[in-house]
Motif scaffolding. Structure first.
Motif, PDB file in Angstrom:
ATOM      1  N   GLU A  90      -8.290  -9.653  -1.354  1.00  0.00           N
ATOM      2  CA  GLU A  90      -6.999 -10.031  -0.772  1.00  0.00           C
ATOM      3  C   GLU A  90      -7.122 -11.333   0.013  1.00  0.00           C
ATOM      4  O   GLU A  90      -6.240 -12.199  -0.049  1.00  0.00           O
ATOM      5  CB  GLU A  90      -6.475  -8.922   0.141  1.00  0.00           C
ATOM      6  N   ARG A 150       5.348  -8.094  -6.460  1.00  0.00           N
ATOM      7  CA  ARG A 150       4.767  -7.816  -5.146  1.00  0.00           C
ATOM      8  C   ARG A 150       5.723  -8.331  -4.071  1.00  0.00           C
ATOM      9  O   ARG A 150       6.448  -9.300  -4.283  1.00  0.00           O
ATOM     10  CB  ARG A 150       3.399  -8.466  -5.010  1.00  0.00           C
ATOM     11  N   PRO A 151       5.739  -7.701  -2.898  1.00  0.00           N
ATOM     12  CA  PRO A 151       6.660  -8.135  -1.843  1.00  0.00           C
ATOM     13  C   PRO A 151       6.281  -9.468  -1.204  1.00  0.00           C
ATOM     14  O   PRO A 151       7.150 -10.230  -0.788  1.00  0.00           O
ATOM     15  CB  PRO A 151       6.606  -7.011  -0.802  1.00  0.00           C
ATOM     16  N   GLY A 155       0.252  -9.676  -1.740  1.00  0.00           N
ATOM     17  CA  GLY A 155       0.348  -8.246  -2.014  1.00  0.00           C
ATOM     18  C   GLY A 155       1.423  -7.540  -1.229  1.00  0.00           C
ATOM     19  O   GLY A 155       2.567  -7.991  -1.157  1.00  0.00           O
ATOM     20  N   GLU A 156       1.044  -6.432  -0.598  1.00  0.00           N
ATOM     21  CA  GLU A 156       2.017  -5.535   0.013  1.00  0.00           C
ATOM     22  C   GLU A 156       2.432  -5.930   1.417  1.00  0.00           C
ATOM     23  O   GLU A 156       3.391  -5.364   1.949  1.00  0.00           O
ATOM     24  CB  GLU A 156       1.448  -4.105   0.039  1.00  0.00           C
ATOM     25  N   ARG A 157       1.727  -6.875   2.034  1.00  0.00           N
ATOM     26  CA  ARG A 157       2.063  -7.218   3.412  1.00  0.00           C
ATOM     27  C   ARG A 157       2.034  -8.722   3.630  1.00  0.00           C
ATOM     28  O   ARG A 157       1.396  -9.468   2.886  1.00  0.00           O
ATOM     29  CB  ARG A 157       1.105  -6.523   4.391  1.00  0.00           C
TER      30      ARG A 157
END
Length: 210
Positions: A90, A150-151, A155-157
């Motif tokens: 990441e 993906r947001p 990725g997710e954050r």
């Protein structure tokens, strides 16, 4: 206290200010560059011999220049705020997008910005504008495709990767509507609306271009 040197109209200064605000840091900003001058002064050249903004300095005597490096440094130093990914895949995904913003997207998008925002109409070069638009729109479409699955950029954050890209998209989406209307990029627009609404982005992504 952290001191950020540079005018807020600079895309590179915006990155650092936004990052500092996301991290909840106490800082002051010293106007420099553009109409404020300062960057050719001996004091500033001792901080950044390139005579460019931004640079940072702090009470411990540490000095750093290069906007994306400053963002990385601040996020790594204050890693508990989770903008600096702990897991290497990441982290280096975020690093990749930050480098891409500087080496690829910024290099082609700046022409249209400089011509439409900072150049008087009578002095504009239509060829420069056309080349910039033709080169930038496919890259924005690439971002749109990336954000379809993906947001956030890594990725997710929300991470440090979203900051340079957010400043770049803010500049492109802020081009004068009388001169340019960008194609529809729904995933990129969704993402930008979300990052623009973050409290840390206030005073950065809500400013007009100049």
């Amino acid at each position: 206290m952290l001191n950020i040197w540079g005018r807020i109209s600079s895309i590179n200064v915006r990155k650092v200010v936004w990052c500092a605000q996301e991290l909840g840091l106490d800082f002051q900003r010293t106007e420099a560059g553009g109409k404020y001058g300062v960057v050719q002064s001996p004091e500033y050249l001792a901080l950044n011999p390139n005579a460019l903004v931004p640079a940072i300095s702090d009470d411990d005597g540490f000095v750093l220049w290069e906007s994306n490096v400053i963002v990385r440094y601040l996020c790594a130093r204050h890693w508990t705020r989770q903008l600096y990914p702990e897991q290497l895949p990441e982290r280096f995904d975020a690093e990749r997008w930050m480098d891409w913003q500087q080496t690829t997207l910024n290099r082609v998008s700046g022409g249209a910005f400089l011509q439409w925002v900072r150049t008087p109409p009578a002095e504009r070069d239509a060829q420069v504008i056309a080349q910039s638009v033709a080169a930038t729109e496919p890259l924005m479409a690439m971002l749109d495709a990336h954000l379809a699955s993906r947001p956030f950029m890594a990725g997710e954050r929300f991470t440090m990767a979203d900051i340079p890209i957010g400043c770049e998209v803010h500049r492109w989406f802020g081009l004068p509507p009388a001169e340019y209307r960008h194609p529809t990029w729904p995933h990129l627009e969704r993402w930008f609306a979300e990052v623009q609404a973050r409290p840390g982005a206030r005073g950065v992504l809500d400013l007009p271009l100049e």
